[in-house]
Design a protein around this motif. Structure first.
Motif, PDB file in Angstrom:
ATOM      1  N   VAL A   7       0.844  -1.196   0.000  1.00 31.64           N
ATOM      2  CA  VAL A   7       0.000   0.000   0.000  1.00 31.64           C
ATOM      3  C   VAL A   7       0.878   1.244   0.000  1.00 31.64           C
ATOM      4  O   VAL A   7       2.039   1.193   0.381  1.00 31.64           O
ATOM      5  CB  VAL A   7      -0.958   0.039   1.217  1.00 31.64           C
ATOM      6  N   ALA A   8       0.295   2.337  -0.441  1.00 32.72           N
ATOM      7  CA  ALA A   8       0.959   3.641  -0.417  1.00 32.72           C
ATOM      8  C   ALA A   8       2.299   3.634  -1.156  1.00 32.72           C
ATOM      9  O   ALA A   8       3.267   4.216  -0.696  1.00 32.72           O
ATOM     10  CB  ALA A   8       1.142   4.127   1.024  1.00 32.72           C
ATOM     11  N   LEU A   9       2.339   2.992  -2.311  1.00 35.70           N
ATOM     12  CA  LEU A   9       3.582   3.021  -3.097  1.00 35.70           C
ATOM     13  C   LEU A   9       3.838   4.413  -3.665  1.00 35.70           C
ATOM     14  O   LEU A   9       4.957   4.761  -4.001  1.00 35.70           O
ATOM     15  CB  LEU A   9       3.541   1.964  -4.210  1.00 35.70           C
ATOM     16  N   THR A  10       2.776   5.201  -3.772  1.00 34.81           N
ATOM     17  CA  THR A  10       2.922   6.650  -3.990  1.00 34.81           C
ATOM     18  C   THR A  10       2.168   7.314  -2.838  1.00 34.81           C
ATOM     19  O   THR A  10       1.352   6.664  -2.176  1.00 34.81           O
ATOM     20  CB  THR A  10       2.329   7.100  -5.348  1.00 34.81           C
ATOM     21  N   PRO A  11       2.425   8.599  -2.559  1.00 39.99           N
ATOM     22  CA  PRO A  11       1.755   9.222  -1.405  1.00 39.99           C
ATOM     23  C   PRO A  11       0.231   9.116  -1.513  1.00 39.99           C
ATOM     24  O   PRO A  11      -0.323   9.405  -2.579  1.00 39.99           O
ATOM     25  CB  PRO A  11       2.226  10.680  -1.485  1.00 39.99           C
ATOM     26  N   PRO A  12      -0.440   8.688  -0.435  1.00 41.58           N
ATOM     27  CA  PRO A  12      -1.901   8.537  -0.499  1.00 41.58           C
ATOM     28  C   PRO A  12      -2.592   9.840  -0.903  1.00 41.58           C
ATOM     29  O   PRO A  12      -2.176  10.926  -0.493  1.00 41.58           O
ATOM     30  CB  PRO A  12      -2.281   8.162   0.934  1.00 41.58           C
ATOM     31  N   MET A  13      -3.642   9.694  -1.708  1.00 47.64           N
ATOM     32  CA  MET A  13      -4.435  10.860  -2.119  1.00 47.64           C
ATOM     33  C   MET A  13      -5.892  10.618  -1.751  1.00 47.64           C
ATOM     34  O   MET A  13      -6.397   9.503  -1.923  1.00 47.64           O
ATOM     35  CB  MET A  13      -4.339  11.055  -3.637  1.00 47.64           C
ATOM     36  N   GLY A  14      -6.546  11.648  -1.295  1.00 42.36           N
ATOM     37  CA  GLY A  14      -7.954  11.509  -0.956  1.00 42.36           C
ATOM     38  C   GLY A  14      -8.464  12.764  -0.286  1.00 42.36           C
ATOM     39  O   GLY A  14      -8.009  13.879  -0.595  1.00 42.36           O
ATOM     40  N   TRP A  15      -9.386  12.567   0.619  1.00 41.60           N
ATOM     41  CA  TRP A  15     -10.015  13.693   1.321  1.00 41.60           C
ATOM     42  C   TRP A  15     -10.217  13.268   2.767  1.00 41.60           C
ATOM     43  O   TRP A  15     -10.468  12.094   3.055  1.00 41.60           O
ATOM     44  CB  TRP A  15     -11.364  14.012   0.663  1.00 41.60           C
ATOM     45  N   ASN A  16     -10.067  14.199   3.694  1.00 38.14           N
ATOM     46  CA  ASN A  16     -10.273  13.920   5.116  1.00 38.14           C
ATOM     47  C   ASN A  16     -11.214  14.971   5.693  1.00 38.14           C
ATOM     48  O   ASN A  16     -11.159  16.146   5.334  1.00 38.14           O
ATOM     49  CB  ASN A  16      -8.920  13.924   5.841  1.00 38.14           C
ATOM     50  N   SER A  17     -12.056  14.534   6.602  1.00 35.10           N
ATOM     51  CA  SER A  17     -13.126  15.396   7.126  1.00 35.10           C
ATOM     52  C   SER A  17     -12.659  16.494   8.077  1.00 35.10           C
ATOM     53  O   SER A  17     -13.380  17.468   8.296  1.00 35.10           O
ATOM     54  CB  SER A  17     -14.152  14.524   7.858  1.00 35.10           C
ATOM     55  N   TRP A  18     -11.470  16.366   8.671  1.00 30.86           N
ATOM     56  CA  TRP A  18     -11.150  17.202   9.817  1.00 30.86           C
ATOM     57  C   TRP A  18     -10.995  18.687   9.516  1.00 30.86           C
ATOM     58  O   TRP A  18     -11.585  19.535  10.183  1.00 30.86           O
ATOM     59  CB  TRP A  18      -9.881  16.694  10.526  1.00 30.86           C
ATOM     60  N   ASN A  19     -10.181  19.029   8.523  1.00 34.64           N
ATOM     61  CA  ASN A  19      -9.777  20.433   8.368  1.00 34.64           C
ATOM     62  C   ASN A  19     -10.958  21.379   8.168  1.00 34.64           C
ATOM     63  O   ASN A  19     -10.919  22.522   8.618  1.00 34.64           O
ATOM     64  CB  ASN A  19      -8.782  20.593   7.209  1.00 34.64           C
ATOM     65  N   TYR A  20     -12.010  20.912   7.536  1.00 33.73           N
ATOM     66  CA  TYR A  20     -13.150  21.798   7.343  1.00 33.73           C
ATOM     67  C   TYR A  20     -14.317  21.456   8.276  1.00 33.73           C
ATOM     68  O   TYR A  20     -14.898  22.331   8.911  1.00 33.73           O
ATOM     69  CB  TYR A  20     -13.631  21.782   5.882  1.00 33.73           C
ATOM     70  N   PHE A  21     -14.643  20.160   8.386  1.00 34.55           N
ATOM     71  CA  PHE A  21     -15.865  19.809   9.128  1.00 34.55           C
ATOM     72  C   PHE A  21     -15.628  19.522  10.608  1.00 34.55           C
ATOM     73  O   PHE A  21     -16.549  19.619  11.407  1.00 34.55           O
ATOM     74  CB  PHE A  21     -16.557  18.611   8.465  1.00 34.55           C
ATOM     75  N   ALA A  22     -14.408  19.153  10.972  1.00 31.56           N
ATOM     76  CA  ALA A  22     -14.073  18.813  12.364  1.00 31.56           C
ATOM     77  C   ALA A  22     -15.176  17.934  12.960  1.00 31.56           C
ATOM     78  O   ALA A  22     -15.531  16.908  12.390  1.00 31.56           O
ATOM     79  CB  ALA A  22     -13.820  20.073  13.170  1.00 31.56           C
ATOM     80  N   GLY A  23     -15.775  18.365  14.097  1.00 34.95           N
ATOM     81  CA  GLY A  23     -16.772  17.535  14.784  1.00 34.95           C
ATOM     82  C   GLY A  23     -18.102  17.419  14.053  1.00 34.95           C
ATOM     83  O   GLY A  23     -18.993  16.676  14.476  1.00 34.95           O
ATOM     84  N   LYS A  24     -18.258  18.141  12.950  1.00 40.40           N
ATOM     85  CA  LYS A  24     -19.559  18.118  12.252  1.00 40.40           C
ATOM     86  C   LYS A  24     -19.658  16.988  11.229  1.00 40.40           C
ATOM     87  O   LYS A  24     -20.643  16.890  10.504  1.00 40.40           O
ATOM     88  CB  LYS A  24     -19.783  19.453  11.544  1.00 40.40           C
ATOM     89  N   VAL A  25     -18.641  16.153  11.178  1.00 39.03           N
ATOM     90  CA  VAL A  25     -18.680  15.080  10.178  1.00 39.03           C
ATOM     91  C   VAL A  25     -19.767  14.049  10.530  1.00 39.03           C
ATOM     92  O   VAL A  25     -19.967  13.727  11.701  1.00 39.03           O
ATOM     93  CB  VAL A  25     -17.292  14.394  10.070  1.00 39.03           C
ATOM     94  N   ASP A  26     -20.470  13.560   9.520  1.00 41.17           N
ATOM     95  CA  ASP A  26     -21.450  12.496   9.750  1.00 41.17           C
ATOM     96  C   ASP A  26     -21.581  11.637   8.491  1.00 41.17           C
ATOM     97  O   ASP A  26     -20.940  11.920   7.464  1.00 41.17           O
ATOM     98  CB  ASP A  26     -22.814  13.061  10.189  1.00 41.17           C
ATOM     99  N   ASP A  27     -22.397  10.611   8.600  1.00 41.86           N
ATOM    100  CA  ASP A  27     -22.593   9.663   7.495  1.00 41.86           C
ATOM    101  C   ASP A  27     -22.967  10.388   6.201  1.00 41.86           C
ATOM    102  O   ASP A  27     -22.401  10.131   5.134  1.00 41.86           O
ATOM    103  CB  ASP A  27     -23.696   8.667   7.915  1.00 41.86           C
ATOM    104  N   LYS A  28     -23.897  11.339   6.342  1.00 43.13           N
ATOM    105  CA  LYS A  28     -24.377  12.072   5.165  1.00 43.13           C
ATOM    106  C   LYS A  28     -23.229  12.852   4.513  1.00 43.13           C
ATOM    107  O   LYS A  28     -23.074  12.869   3.283  1.00 43.13           O
ATOM    108  CB  LYS A  28     -25.477  13.048   5.627  1.00 43.13           C
ATOM    109  N   GLY A  29     -22.427  13.478   5.360  1.00 45.63           N
ATOM    110  CA  GLY A  29     -21.306  14.283   4.859  1.00 45.63           C
ATOM    111  C   GLY A  29     -20.252  13.430   4.163  1.00 45.63           C
ATOM    112  O   GLY A  29     -19.651  13.856   3.164  1.00 45.63           O
ATOM    113  N   ILE A  30     -20.040  12.233   4.676  1.00 45.49           N
ATOM    114  CA  ILE A  30     -19.050  11.339   4.056  1.00 45.49           C
ATOM    115  C   ILE A  30     -19.570  10.851   2.702  1.00 45.49           C
ATOM    116  O   ILE A  30     -18.842  10.817   1.711  1.00 45.49           O
ATOM    117  CB  ILE A  30     -18.724  10.154   5.004  1.00 45.49           C
TER     118      ILE A  30
END
Ligand code: GLA
Length: 409
Positions: free
Chosen positions: A29-52
């Motif tokens: 895994v991660a043979l190149t740097p992982p790419m994607g999206w993470n909930s924290w920087n914008y949504f912090a504690g507001k993340v939920d199933d719908k948001g994902i």
């Protein structure tokens, strides 16, 4: 002839031994740097199933998935309570984690989750302490592909309690905790990217690979300000040699599109992270992403720098006042060159002059300006004017006049 042959064999053995001892076998895994999206920087504690689910949908419809963003990572605040058998249940924001993982997978994406070796996460939610194997097994059953393991309360509640006033022992306890979760993840048999989040303590880049880390945070938290982004970029100096396929330095997630970063600052942040072979985990509000932010995040030329197969992290080559020149060696002998105005003013009446010789280059270099898409000639001593905090990022496929990098004397 025979002497030469045995000397070559000895040298070969020595080379492969050195290579093995320096770079652990790359995991799958991660043979190149992982790419994607993470909930924290914008949504912090507001993340939920719908948001994902919305984030997954947006990754597809915005073209980000096609650009390489595949991980949809749930950060802190998903955790509920443990039941009598110790099984951790998600809280009410995440009614069915398996169904959510299935949904994300159905979009051709992967899903990540978050925990801590301590009793509580940084947000005060239930951690994995004493339940590592149980949690890892549950992640695998849900279909989790990525775990961010954040130290948080482990510092005060375990390290400092078990070894008061003995920092060296505290660090050993910390390392053991990361190894423990690595074993738990491996014993599930599911390939799971393992992301260490312990803020770079105890020079994690030195022991991270052998503890099973595919990436490790090198600093404290990023935030959406130029000062913090530039500070973190500067703190990567000297860490280049620890990074490579399967095991990356992580200067934290992207803030592109967040706060009040200017377009130039967003471009520079993204470019520097690409030069640093950093994981590209967007952290913005995807459903409300502006076109110009999408254009930055999906710039395929810049992404290609980040994902370059050689996996060699770039660095600052030199600075001249408040202008810095960064380079990154790329596969096929190519070179990325960046000029960054880190100062507060535009350089105009006294423009910066590029020194190609300092980069080991001779003569005019023909490259592609990765933010305009145009062909650009870089000449010795050429004046370059940049807005404050903006960047010129050029890819030179055939650098001229340089000593080949693989020749050692
Ligand atoms: C720490 C981490 C952040 C984020 C928060 C969540 O601060 O460094 O990236 O995961 O915890 O609580």
């Amino acid at each position: 002839m025979r002497v030469f042959a045995s000397l070559s064999i000895a040298l070969l053995a020595l080379t492969s031994f050195t290579a093995q001892s320096q770079a652990p076998a790359a995991s799958q895994v991660a043979l190149t740097p992982p790419m994607g999206w993470n909930s924290w920087n914008y949504f912090a504690g507001k993340v939920d199933d719908k948001g994902i689910r919305a984030a997954a949908d947006q990754l597809v419809s915005s073209g980000m998935k096609d650009a390489g963003y595949v991980y949809v990572n749930i950060d802190d605040t998903w955790e509920g309570e443990r039941d009598a058998s110790g099984v951790l249940h998600p809280n009410a924001k995440f009614p069915d984690m398996k169904a959510l993982a299935d949904y994300v997978h159905s979009k051709g994406l992967k899903i990540g989750i978050y925990s801590t070796p301590g009793p509580k996460t940084c947000g005060g939610y239930a951690g994995s302490l004493g339940h590592e194997e149980q949690d890892a097994k549950m992640y695998a059953e849900w279909g989790i592909d990525y775990l961010k393991y954040d130290m948080c309360s482990f510092i005060d509640d375990v390290m400092k309690k078990q070894a008061p006033n003995d920092e060296a022992q505290q660090m050993r306890i910390m390392q053991a905790a990361y190894v423990k979760m690595d074993k738990a993840l491996k014993s599930t048999g599911r390939p799971i990217v393992y992301s260490f989040c312990q803020y770079g303590w105890d020079a994690v880049w030195e022991w991270g690979p052998s503890a099973g880390g595919n990436l490790w945070r090198t600093t404290g938290d990023v935030n959406a300000t130029w000062d913090r982004i530039y500070e973190i970029a500067s703190e990567q100096e000297g860490l280049e040699k620890y990074s490579g396929p399967g095991h990356w330095n992580d200067p934290d997630m992207l803030e592109v599109g967040n706060g009040s970063l200017s377009l130039g600052e967003n471009r520079t942040h993204f470019s520097l992270w690409a030069l640093l072979a950093a994981p590209l985990l967007a952290g913005n509000d995807l459903p409300n992403m502006k076109p110009e932010i999408k254009a930055i995040l999906t710039n395929s030329d810049v992404i290609a720098i980040d994902q370059d197969a050689l996996g060699k992290q770039g660095s600052r080559a030199y600075s001249d006042g408040e202008v810095e020149v960064w380079t990154r060696q790329l596969s096929g002998g190519a070179l990325a060159i960046a000029v960054v105005n880190v100062g507060d003013n535009r350089y105009s009446t006294h423009p910066f002059h590029l020194n190609l010789r300092k980069l080991g280059l001779g003569g005019t270099q023909t490259g592609k300006d990765l933010w305009t898409g145009k062909t650009l000639e870089l000449t010795e001593n050429m004046p370059i004017e940049l807005e404050s905090h903006d960047i010129l990022l050029v890819r030179v496929d055939k650098p001229k006049g340089r000593v080949p990098q693989n020749v050692t004397f």
